[in-house]
Scaffold this motif. Structure first.
Motif: not given
Length: 314
Positions: A60-61, A143-148, A178-181, A212-213
């Motif tokens: 995500x970076x 993207x706000x809170x993309x993980x959850x 979808x995204x990993x943190x 989780x996020x």
């Protein structure tokens, strides 16, 4: 004999004409020949259960380039280039939620425009070819809170040149992103299990999986083997990092300090350890290293001291 031969030839000609007529009827019915229209499609098949295609942000970076396959369904490639114009249509997300009865946190959200970089909406399929890719660059930080949450890019074909018709079945596509943190990855774990009066060192590659996020779970695929790359102890120390215990480390996403360590499997209580010998309990983004100490069953004499150094995305 001559009369019979003439009759046979006549029957053969009639049979050939009849067969040709049947084949022509079949061609018209199947629509796969020269008289059929060319269709512009988004050709990637969606998951039957969700109705979406999936893309995943591994790191995500870093920006992620996602590709959308655009296709012309026709028996023979066209002899000149075709331009297919695409569009983002958030009304497709509303229709998706309505059709599936999705509300609240379960409802899909359109991908924020700020998260997408799109250089243009026209896709050119060269003469003699049937497909080409459209690209979107995504920035997970936008993207706000993309993980959850469930984010979707709703794509449709707006128009096409060369008298190409937009497909009625494959003219739209919902892409779930979808995204990993940022803590997720494959790490080198070096640790020490302190069970007074003994200490047991261990070292192995360890997966830290998004839970989780801003949390990751230890996951060691060989935990069920109860082995030790370094040393052998009565508690088979690495077995704690599998399905039986599965410690989860939770971070403050701003400070990167560890805020909690807890258990997702079994009934044993796991907590962050801050007593004597504990390490700094934080994530260092400069070196991508996690330092965490935790104890088992609230027993300070059963502490684990772990340093996890990032190797690569898992």
């Amino acid at each position: 004999m001559k009369k019979s031969k003439i009759i046979f030839i006549a029957l053969l000609v009639l049979g050939t004409l009849s067969l040709t007529s049947c084949l022509n009827d079949l061609e018209d019915f199947m629509g796969g020949f020269s008289g059929s229209p060319a269709l512009a499609e988004l050709s990637e098949a969606p998951n039957p259960a969700t109705g979406t295609v999936i893309r995943e942000i591994i790191d995500p970076t870093q920006p992620l380039t996602v590709k959308v396959r655009v296709n012309i369904a026709v028996a023979e490639p066209l002899d000149k280039a075709t331009t297919v114009t695409l569009a983002i249509d958030n009304a497709l997300v509303t229709a998706y939620n309505t059709a599936r009865g999705l509300t609240g946190d379960a409802a899909a959200l359109p991908m924020p425009a700020a998260a997408m970089t799109i250089s243009g909406y026209d896709v050119t399929i060269p003469a003699g070819q049937l497909e080409a890719d459209w690209e979107i660059i995504l920035d997970a930080a936008q993207v706000p809170d993309i993980v959850l949450k469930v984010y979707v890019i709703p794509i449709k074909i707006a128009s096409a040149t060369n008298d190409v018709i937009i497909s009625g079945n494959f003219g739209t596509q919902l892409m779930r992103v979808m995204s990993r943190n940022k803590y997720d990855g494959l790490y080198l774990l070096k640790g020490m299990h302190n069970r007074v009066p003994y200490t047991y060192p261990y070292e192995t590659e360890m997966q830290m999986r998004t839970a989780g996020s801003s949390s990751v779970a230890f996951w060691w695929p060989d935990a069920g083997n109860f082995g030790h790359p370094i040393g052998v102890g009565p508690d088979n120390d690495l077995s704690w990092y599998g399905t039986a215990i599965s410690p989860v480390v939770e971070f403050d996403p701003v400070t990167n300090l560890v805020t909690n360590v807890f258990n997702t499997g079994g009934t044993t209580v796991i907590t962050m350890f801050t007593g004597e010998g504990a390490n700094s309990n934080l994530y260092d983004p400069a070196t991508k290293t996690i330092y965490v100490s935790w104890n088992y069953a609230n027993n300070p004499l059963r502490a684990f001291f772990d340093t996890l150094t990032f190797i690569r995305p898992r």
